[in-house]
Motif scaffolding. Structure first.
Motif, PDB file in Angstrom:
ATOM      1  N   ASP A  86      26.454  45.721  39.232  1.00 47.92           N
ATOM      2  CA  ASP A  86      26.552  44.376  38.660  1.00 47.92           C
ATOM      3  C   ASP A  86      28.012  44.065  38.376  1.00 47.92           C
ATOM      4  N   ARG A  87      28.564  43.059  39.045  1.00 48.32           N
ATOM      5  CA  ARG A  87      29.989  42.754  38.941  1.00 48.32           C
ATOM      6  C   ARG A  87      30.377  42.112  37.618  1.00 48.32           C
ATOM      7  N   ASP A  88      29.416  41.568  36.905  1.00 47.33           N
ATOM      8  CA  ASP A  88      29.724  40.876  35.663  1.00 47.33           C
ATOM      9  C   ASP A  88      29.448  41.714  34.413  1.00 47.33           C
ATOM     10  N   ALA A  89      28.750  42.813  34.580  1.00 42.79           N
ATOM     11  CA  ALA A  89      28.284  43.575  33.413  1.00 42.79           C
ATOM     12  C   ALA A  89      29.445  44.157  32.604  1.00 42.79           C
ATOM     13  N   PHE A  90      30.442  44.725  33.269  1.00 38.84           N
ATOM     14  CA  PHE A  90      31.527  45.357  32.524  1.00 38.84           C
ATOM     15  C   PHE A  90      32.353  44.312  31.782  1.00 38.84           C
ATOM     16  N   ALA A  91      32.566  43.160  32.396  1.00 39.56           N
ATOM     17  CA  ALA A  91      33.311  42.093  31.712  1.00 39.56           C
ATOM     18  C   ALA A  91      32.579  41.654  30.455  1.00 39.56           C
ATOM     19  N   GLU A  92      31.251  41.548  30.540  1.00 41.79           N
ATOM     20  CA  GLU A  92      30.481  41.165  29.355  1.00 41.79           C
ATOM     21  C   GLU A  92      30.575  42.242  28.276  1.00 41.79           C
ATOM     22  N   LEU A  93      30.524  43.514  28.690  1.00 45.03           N
ATOM     23  CA  LEU A  93      30.653  44.615  27.730  1.00 45.03           C
ATOM     24  C   LEU A  93      32.002  44.563  27.036  1.00 45.03           C
ATOM     25  N   PHE A  94      33.044  44.333  27.792  1.00 44.00           N
ATOM     26  CA  PHE A  94      34.377  44.254  27.204  1.00 44.00           C
ATOM     27  C   PHE A  94      34.476  43.101  26.209  1.00 44.00           C
ATOM     28  N   HIS A  95      33.952  41.941  26.569  1.00 44.60           N
ATOM     29  CA  HIS A  95      34.048  40.785  25.679  1.00 44.60           C
ATOM     30  C   HIS A  95      33.278  41.004  24.380  1.00 44.60           C
ATOM     31  N   ARG A  96      32.264  41.820  24.402  1.00 45.22           N
ATOM     32  CA  ARG A  96      31.511  42.119  23.180  1.00 45.22           C
ATOM     33  C   ARG A  96      32.369  42.870  22.159  1.00 45.22           C
ATOM     34  N   HIS A  97      33.356  43.637  22.630  1.00 49.75           N
ATOM     35  CA  HIS A  97      34.136  44.503  21.741  1.00 49.75           C
ATOM     36  C   HIS A  97      35.641  44.258  21.848  1.00 49.75           C
ATOM     37  N   ARG A  98      36.016  43.182  22.529  1.00 51.96           N
ATOM     38  CA  ARG A  98      37.429  42.921  22.812  1.00 51.96           C
ATOM     39  C   ARG A  98      38.282  42.864  21.556  1.00 51.96           C
ATOM     40  N   ASP A  99      37.840  42.139  20.537  1.00 50.88           N
ATOM     41  CA  ASP A  99      38.679  41.929  19.352  1.00 50.88           C
ATOM     42  C   ASP A  99      39.012  43.243  18.643  1.00 50.88           C
ATOM     43  N   ARG A 100      38.008  44.096  18.456  1.00 50.99           N
ATOM     44  CA  ARG A 100      38.257  45.364  17.766  1.00 50.99           C
ATOM     45  C   ARG A 100      39.102  46.306  18.618  1.00 50.99           C
ATOM     46  N   LEU A 101      38.864  46.342  19.903  1.00 49.06           N
ATOM     47  CA  LEU A 101      39.658  47.209  20.775  1.00 49.06           C
ATOM     48  C   LEU A 101      41.117  46.755  20.791  1.00 49.06           C
ATOM     49  N   TRP A 102      41.325  45.450  20.848  1.00 50.67           N
ATOM     50  CA  TRP A 102      42.691  44.914  20.825  1.00 50.67           C
ATOM     51  C   TRP A 102      43.372  45.220  19.500  1.00 50.67           C
ATOM     52  N   ALA A 103      42.649  45.064  18.393  1.00 52.82           N
ATOM     53  CA  ALA A 103      43.237  45.329  17.084  1.00 52.82           C
ATOM     54  C   ALA A 103      43.660  46.782  16.955  1.00 52.82           C
ATOM     55  N   VAL A 104      42.840  47.698  17.447  1.00 53.41           N
ATOM     56  CA  VAL A 104      43.194  49.119  17.396  1.00 53.41           C
ATOM     57  C   VAL A 104      44.453  49.380  18.206  1.00 53.41           C
ATOM     58  N   ALA A 105      44.520  48.830  19.418  1.00 54.38           N
ATOM     59  CA  ALA A 105      45.696  49.042  20.269  1.00 54.38           C
ATOM     60  C   ALA A 105      46.952  48.459  19.636  1.00 54.38           C
ATOM     61  N   LEU A 106      46.842  47.236  19.118  1.00 54.23           N
ATOM     62  CA  LEU A 106      48.019  46.568  18.555  1.00 54.23           C
ATOM     63  C   LEU A 106      48.517  47.265  17.302  1.00 54.23           C
ATOM     64  N   ARG A 107      47.607  47.680  16.438  1.00 58.17           N
ATOM     65  CA  ARG A 107      48.030  48.308  15.197  1.00 58.17           C
ATOM     66  C   ARG A 107      48.505  49.726  15.412  1.00 58.17           C
ATOM     67  N   THR A 108      48.050  50.377  16.469  1.00 60.72           N
ATOM     68  CA  THR A 108      48.533  51.722  16.768  1.00 60.72           C
ATOM     69  C   THR A 108      49.938  51.683  17.365  1.00 60.72           C
ATOM     70  N   LEU A 109      50.179  50.715  18.238  1.00 59.58           N
ATOM     71  CA  LEU A 109      51.459  50.647  18.942  1.00 59.58           C
ATOM     72  C   LEU A 109      52.469  49.734  18.255  1.00 59.58           C
TER      73      LEU A 109
END
Length: 233
Positions: free
Chosen positions: A20-43
């Motif tokens: 499914d070509r769209d499934a991973f994009a949907e999974l990422f969008h479900r958790h994008r904000d928290r993943l981005w916050a972790v990356a930004l605050r770590t770096l």
């Protein structure tokens, strides 16, 4: 994170593996904000965080078929993001560059100067960010996840692949180092991070060491990096 959300994550990951070509994009969008916050605050740098997050998502996209289901999908994703950040920091330390003066930099890691922020507050943001960056990698990762993001210690242990006692030890040592590095600041500037803007991103933080459940992070064990399993000495 409730069971239905965890089941949805697993369903999307399996759909991605099945083609499914769209499934991973949907999974990422479900958790994008928290993943981005972790990356930004770590770096502490937006460009570095964006690159690390991209590296992590590419790794997750390619490794999805090897996901064994012995941890929640969100735990797996967070672990990959944290490891991508730590790898980038290690490479940066191995090949240091000379930064441009602050006045010539297009982005200082918070999207530019904080609008309408008093000079003293902006200086404090920079000092706190530099102090956090001075911590050993393992301590920084633990503090970002526990004190800044508010993940319970048990969840951070699963993300980092270490014992809960190790997470507590790393946080305690990191806090002690920060207390020394930031001792010249007035107590209120450090003690009220739960209501003041986050020193790394400029957005409101959370109460340090939030013991409650955090949506978006599951439980479980899994395969972890060998260096993440090493105890602090």
């Amino acid at each position: 994170m409730d069971g239905r959300a965890a089941a949805k994550d697993l369903e999307l990951l399996r759909a991605h593996v099945a083609g499914d070509r769209d499934a991973f994009a949907e999974l990422f969008h479900r958790h994008r904000d928290r993943l981005w916050a972790v990356a930004l605050r770590t770096l502490g740098d937006r460009e570095e965080a964006a690159d690390a997050l991209q590296d992590a998502l590419l790794s997750a996209h390619r490794a999805a078929a090897r996901f064994r289901g012995d941890s929640a999908v969100t735990t797996w994703l967070h672990r990959i993001v944290v490891n991508a950040c730590l790898d980038r920091i290690r490479r940066r330390q191995a090949h240091p560059t000379v930064p441009l003066p602050d006045g010539n930099r297009a982005d200082d890691g918070t999207g530019g100067l904080e609008p309408a922020a008093p000079t003293a507050d902006h200086d404090t943001v920079l000092v706190v960010r530099e102090a956090l960056a001075a911590l050993p990698l393992e301590q920084r990762a633990a503090l970002v996840l526990v004190d800044v993001q508010g993940y319970p210690v048990a969840e951070v242990a699963r993300i980092l692949g270490v014992a809960e006692g190790t997470v507590k030890s790393r946080c305690a040592r990191g806090r002690a180092r920060l207390a020394v590095l930031l001792g010249h600041l007035r107590p209120a500037a450090v003690a009220t991070t739960s209501t003041r803007p986050d020193p790394i991103t400029g957005v409101p933080g959370v109460t340090p060491g939030n013991p409650g459940p955090v949506e978006g992070v599951g439980s479980g064990s899994g395969r972890y990096r060998r260096d993440a399993n090493q105890e602090d000495t």
